[in-house]
Motif scaffolding. Sequence first.
Motif, PDB file in Angstrom:
ATOM      1  N   PHE A  49       0.839  -1.205   0.000  1.00  0.00           N
ATOM      2  CA  PHE A  49       0.000   0.000   0.000  1.00  0.00           C
ATOM      3  C   PHE A  49       0.879   1.263   0.000  1.00  0.00           C
ATOM      4  CE2 PHE A  49      -3.318  -2.681   2.397  1.00  0.00           C
ATOM      5  CZ  PHE A  49      -3.944  -3.039   1.212  1.00  0.00           C
ATOM      6  N   LEU A  50       1.933   1.225   0.800  1.00  0.00           N
ATOM      7  CA  LEU A  50       2.827   2.381   0.905  1.00  0.00           C
ATOM      8  C   LEU A  50       3.516   2.675  -0.426  1.00  0.00           C
ATOM      9  CD1 LEU A  50       4.423   4.527   2.504  1.00  0.00           C
ATOM     10  CD2 LEU A  50       5.967   2.701   3.239  1.00  0.00           C
ATOM     11  N   LEU A 103       6.121   8.896   7.986  1.00  0.00           N
ATOM     12  CA  LEU A 103       5.081   8.586   8.973  1.00  0.00           C
ATOM     13  C   LEU A 103       4.311   7.332   8.580  1.00  0.00           C
ATOM     14  CD1 LEU A 103       3.719  12.182   9.705  1.00  0.00           C
ATOM     15  CD2 LEU A 103       5.160  10.762  11.179  1.00  0.00           C
ATOM     16  N   LEU A 104       4.029   7.188   7.280  1.00  0.00           N
ATOM     17  CA  LEU A 104       3.352   5.979   6.808  1.00  0.00           C
ATOM     18  C   LEU A 104       4.250   4.754   6.966  1.00  0.00           C
ATOM     19  CD1 LEU A 104       1.600   7.362   3.600  1.00  0.00           C
ATOM     20  CD2 LEU A 104       0.499   6.660   5.727  1.00  0.00           C
ATOM     21  N   ALA A 109       5.707  -0.123  10.088  1.00  0.00           N
ATOM     22  CA  ALA A 109       6.595  -0.746  11.076  1.00  0.00           C
ATOM     23  C   ALA A 109       5.831  -1.089  12.351  1.00  0.00           C
ATOM     24  CB  ALA A 109       7.766   0.188  11.393  1.00  0.00           C
ATOM     25  N   TRP A 110       4.877  -0.253  12.723  1.00  0.00           N
ATOM     26  CA  TRP A 110       4.051  -0.540  13.905  1.00  0.00           C
ATOM     27  C   TRP A 110       3.199  -1.780  13.684  1.00  0.00           C
ATOM     28  CZ3 TRP A 110      -1.405  -0.267  14.444  1.00  0.00           C
ATOM     29  CH2 TRP A 110      -1.867  -0.420  15.764  1.00  0.00           C
ATOM     30  N   ILE A 111       2.707  -1.960  12.455  1.00  0.00           N
ATOM     31  CA  ILE A 111       1.876  -3.128  12.132  1.00  0.00           C
ATOM     32  C   ILE A 111       2.709  -4.397  12.096  1.00  0.00           C
ATOM     33  CG2 ILE A 111       0.446  -4.197  10.331  1.00  0.00           C
ATOM     34  CD1 ILE A 111      -0.484  -1.369   9.576  1.00  0.00           C
ATOM     35  N   ASN A 112       3.875  -4.334  11.455  1.00  0.00           N
ATOM     36  CA  ASN A 112       4.692  -5.533  11.233  1.00  0.00           C
ATOM     37  C   ASN A 112       5.818  -5.704  12.236  1.00  0.00           C
ATOM     38  OD1 ASN A 112       3.325  -6.466   8.936  1.00  0.00           O
ATOM     39  ND2 ASN A 112       4.460  -5.078   7.609  1.00  0.00           N
ATOM     40  N   GLY A 113       6.093  -4.686  13.018  1.00  0.00           N
ATOM     41  CA  GLY A 113       7.239  -4.727  13.911  1.00  0.00           C
ATOM     42  C   GLY A 113       8.418  -3.988  13.291  1.00  0.00           C
ATOM     43  N   PRO A 114       9.259  -3.399  14.118  1.00  0.00           N
ATOM     44  CA  PRO A 114      10.365  -2.578  13.594  1.00  0.00           C
ATOM     45  C   PRO A 114      11.378  -3.367  12.778  1.00  0.00           C
ATOM     46  CG  PRO A 114      10.596  -2.938  15.968  1.00  0.00           C
ATOM     47  CD  PRO A 114       9.242  -3.444  15.587  1.00  0.00           C
TER      48      PRO A 114
END
Length: 208
Positions: A49-50, A103-104, A109-114
Amino acid sequence: MARLIHCFKFDVKLLRLSYSFPFAAYALCVFLMLSAGTRSDDPFLPYIFLQGIAVPMAGWHLLFLYSSLYEKGAEETLLFYYRRMLPVDIIRYMLVHGLLVSLLAGLAAWINGPDFFSGTILVHLAMLFIFYQIIGVALLSATNSLDVTIGIIVSYTFMEVVTQGTFMPWPHLFLFEEPFHAFWLRLTFVSLGVGILYAIVQLWWKFN
C-alpha cells in the motif's frame, strides 16, 4: 520562511482541488493499512500500500505544477521562472512528502514490527521515493503532454501493483515479498537507478 510559505500558498491557488489529491491518497493508504493490513497474514501488504499508492502520489504536486509550462504558448514565457525554481520546488516537496511517507512507513513498522524494515527495504523505499518525485517532471519535459505522462506513470504503476510484478518480466521497481533472490533484487535496484539517472539527465538538459 516567508518566501516558502508564499510558494506553498501560490501552489494551492494554482492547483486548487487537485492540490489535495496526494493527501487523500495518504488517508486512503492509512485506511487500507489499518483495515486490510492488520488482518492480513502477508507482512508485505502494508508496504505494498505504501509503495503502490502513497509513494507514486507523492510526485503529484511537482507534475501538476510544471504542467502549466506546456500549455499552449506558455513555455517561452514561463521557462525562465521554472528553470530558476526547479531545485527549490524539488527540495521543498521532497521534504514535505518525505515526512509524510516516513510517517506511513512508521505505521507499517508498527503493524509488522520494527524489524520489518531491513536495510534493503529502507534503501528501496528511499530510491523509489526519489524516482517518483522527479520522474513525472522528467517525462513531462520529454513528452510535453500531461495526459501522456500521467498515462505512462499510472499504467505502469497500476499494472505492476495489481499483478505484483507478473505482468512484465522487466523492469520492476517494487518489492512484493521478502527479497530472497539476489539477482532479481539487483535488477530492481538497477531499474530504479537507471530511472533516477534518466530523470536527472533529462531535467538538467531541459532546464539547464
